[in-house]
Design a protein around this motif. Structure first.
Motif, mmCIF file in Angstrom:
data_model
loop_
_atom_site.group_PDB
_atom_site.id
_atom_site.type_symbol
_atom_site.label_atom_id
_atom_site.label_comp_id
_atom_site.label_asym_id
_atom_site.label_seq_id
_atom_site.Cartn_x
_atom_site.Cartn_y
_atom_site.Cartn_z
ATOM 1 N N ILE A 1 41.590 69.203 39.302
ATOM 2 C CA ILE A 1 41.078 69.660 38.217
ATOM 3 C C ILE A 1 39.815 69.077 37.855
ATOM 4 O O ILE A 1 38.739 70.298 37.006
ATOM 5 C CB ILE A 1 42.429 68.882 37.194
ATOM 6 C CG1 ILE A 1 43.861 69.736 37.172
ATOM 7 C CG2 ILE A 1 41.565 69.343 35.210
ATOM 8 C CD1 ILE A 1 44.618 69.415 35.817
ATOM 9 N N ALA A 2 39.643 67.858 38.081
ATOM 10 C CA ALA A 2 37.935 66.829 37.614
ATOM 11 C C ALA A 2 37.345 67.391 39.103
ATOM 12 O O ALA A 2 36.893 68.538 38.505
ATOM 13 C CB ALA A 2 38.304 65.976 38.571
ATOM 14 N N LEU A 3 37.982 68.254 40.221
ATOM 15 C CA LEU A 3 36.875 68.847 40.993
ATOM 16 C C LEU A 3 36.394 70.614 40.441
ATOM 17 O O LEU A 3 35.725 71.209 40.623
ATOM 18 C CB LEU A 3 37.232 68.810 42.468
ATOM 19 C CG LEU A 3 36.539 69.551 43.530
ATOM 20 C CD1 LEU A 3 35.115 68.906 43.759
ATOM 21 C CD2 LEU A 3 37.208 70.332 44.990
ATOM 22 N N VAL A 4 37.894 71.174 40.612
ATOM 23 C CA VAL A 4 37.606 72.529 39.963
ATOM 24 C C VAL A 4 37.128 72.709 38.187
ATOM 25 O O VAL A 4 36.190 73.543 38.559
ATOM 26 C CB VAL A 4 39.017 73.472 39.763
ATOM 27 C CG1 VAL A 4 38.541 74.928 39.591
ATOM 28 C CG2 VAL A 4 39.741 73.616 41.626
ATOM 29 N N VAL A 5 38.044 72.064 37.488
ATOM 30 C CA VAL A 5 38.010 72.316 36.210
ATOM 31 C C VAL A 5 35.538 71.704 35.318
ATOM 32 O O VAL A 5 35.065 72.171 35.606
ATOM 33 C CB VAL A 5 38.573 72.532 35.524
ATOM 34 C CG1 VAL A 5 38.324 72.120 33.924
ATOM 35 C CG2 VAL A 5 39.555 73.010 35.740
ATOM 36 N N ILE B 1 43.385 73.031 48.041
ATOM 37 C CA ILE B 1 43.116 71.884 47.329
ATOM 38 C C ILE B 1 43.807 71.356 46.669
ATOM 39 O O ILE B 1 44.184 69.831 46.950
ATOM 40 C CB ILE B 1 41.284 72.138 46.885
ATOM 41 C CG1 ILE B 1 40.710 73.005 47.719
ATOM 42 C CG2 ILE B 1 40.780 71.430 45.854
ATOM 43 C CD1 ILE B 1 39.919 73.392 46.507
ATOM 44 N N THR B 2 44.263 71.775 46.236
ATOM 45 C CA THR B 2 45.756 70.795 45.150
ATOM 46 C C THR B 2 46.332 70.583 45.776
ATOM 47 O O THR B 2 46.433 69.527 45.350
ATOM 48 C CB THR B 2 46.484 71.506 43.780
ATOM 49 O OG1 THR B 2 45.063 72.123 42.940
ATOM 50 C CG2 THR B 2 46.972 71.506 42.833
ATOM 51 N N LEU B 3 46.829 71.694 46.536
ATOM 52 C CA LEU B 3 48.308 70.397 47.866
ATOM 53 C C LEU B 3 47.954 69.776 47.752
ATOM 54 O O LEU B 3 48.304 68.712 48.512
ATOM 55 C CB LEU B 3 48.909 71.889 48.041
ATOM 56 C CG LEU B 3 49.818 72.648 47.704
ATOM 57 C CD1 LEU B 3 50.305 73.940 48.578
ATOM 58 C CD2 LEU B 3 50.842 72.312 46.759
#
Length: 365
Positions: free
Chosen positions: A273-277, A256-258
């Protein structure tokens, strides 16, 4: 004004225009417009973090918690179900089952979060809970059912049929393990993405990065499982199933980050980071399982990697792997989508010729 043949007119300065001076000039030199925009983005991310966590956790209360109800005769069962379904605020979602054996089976299969076993011959009923699915949910279930029973002049005795392991305080070890895997996934991907330019330059580099991410995921999944299980004795169950889950989860978050970084550059890392954290962690069902969260967070939790990972980790550790199919499909879908977007972005940039400049003295490939 006299002028010499090889110099400027007499009295003329040889220096260029004077550089701007003063505090504002120093600010412009120290903080570029791009840096200022990124700082504003960080501020927004921080505020979103505060809003999401406080919004999810500031007032936890049960809402439509699945509860099995069993009694010796159908009339008693039906009457109890109607009474529990009519409680103010809809804390419970009761459904009739044939007997205690069926109620236990549904708890172990994660179809319900508890079961009320009614004894019409006395005034004390039994409530079966599973603290391994979330200690806060088991406590809330006991409180809601106990209050309802008290209003009927009855009492309830609570039995924990799927308790947490001795080293798993409040059932949070699986949640913290998942959070650690998620952090490793997006940090590894971020390092790979920014190590040689802001975006993947070609399909080969993107494939290599995904391959390195996979190797990292395998190692992170194994080491995290070993620490949580054999080393700290925090989670029961075999190493292999949790290792597989950890590998998939780390790779999913990294992919997802890549993908987001390939689409949007460094801003994409912030969105990951917004999506996961910011969204994923408070809605993961760790500290407060989904029936305890407000509607927005309980709705998005199962669809995001931290929530899917936490549910699957608890199922593997305490419920013999029951009900892991859905969360694993969620993670696999995110992993495939992230990988495909990463490769498509790299391919598009290669076809459009948007490649990094070659070092001086060399020829660009």
């Amino acid at each position: 004004m006299k002028r010499t043949s090889d110099g400027p007119p007499d009295g003329a300065s040889t220096a260029g225009p004077a550089a701007p001076t003063g505090f504002l000039a120093e600010v412009r030199d120290a903080v570029s417009v791009r840096a200022a925009l990124l700082v504003i983005g960080v501020l927004l991310l921080q505020l979103a973090f505060i809003t999401s966590y406080i919004g999810a956790f500031h007032e936890p209360r049960p809402h439509e918690v699945p509860l099995a109800v069993a009694a010796p005769d159908p009339l008693t069962t039906a009457g109890t179900v109607r009474g529990l379904a009519a409680l103010p605020g809809d804390p419970l979602d009761p459904r009739a089952v044939a007997d205690e054996a069926e109620a236990r089976r549904q708890i172990e299969n994660r179809d319900v979060d508890g079961a009320l076993i009614v004894d019409p011959r006395g005034t004390t009923d039994r409530l079966l809970v599973a603290s391994a699915a979330g200690a806060s949910l088991a406590d809330a279930l006991a409180g809601a059912v106990g209050a309802a029973e008290q209003r009927q002049g009855r009492t309830v005795r609570v039995t924990d049929v799927v308790p947490n392991a001795a080293g798993d305080a409040r059932g949070l070890s699986s949640f913290y393990l998942v959070i650690g895997w998620c952090v490793g996934g997006y940090l590894c991907a971020a390092v790979l993405a920014i190590s040689a330019g802001a975006r993947p330059a070609n399909i080969h580099r993107a494939l290599i990065r995904l391959g390195v991410l996979l190797l990292y995921s395998i190692a992170a999944g194994l080491l995290g499982t070993v620490i949580a299980g054999p080393v700290l004795q925090a989670l029961p169950g075999g190493v292999a199933p949790l290792w597989g889950l950890g590998t998939l989860l780390v790779f999913t978050v990294g992919a997802i980050t890549l993908a987001l970084q390939g689409l949007l550059g460094i801003v994409g890392i912030g969105l990951a980071i917004a999506l996961v954290v910011v969204l994923g962690n408070p809605s993961a069902g760790g500290a407060y399982p989904w029936p305890m969260l407000p509607p927005f967070w309980s709705a998005i939790g199962p669809a995001l990697p931290p929530g899917a990972g936490t549910f699957a980790a608890r199922s593997i550790s305490y419920f013999h792997g029951h009900a892991v199919g859905g969360p694993l499909l969620v993670l696999a879908a995110w992993a495939v989508a992230g990988s495909v977007v990463t490769l498509v972005c790299a391919t598009a940039r290669t076809l459009t010729g948007d490649r990094p400049a070659a070092p001086a003295g060399t020829t660009a490939p």
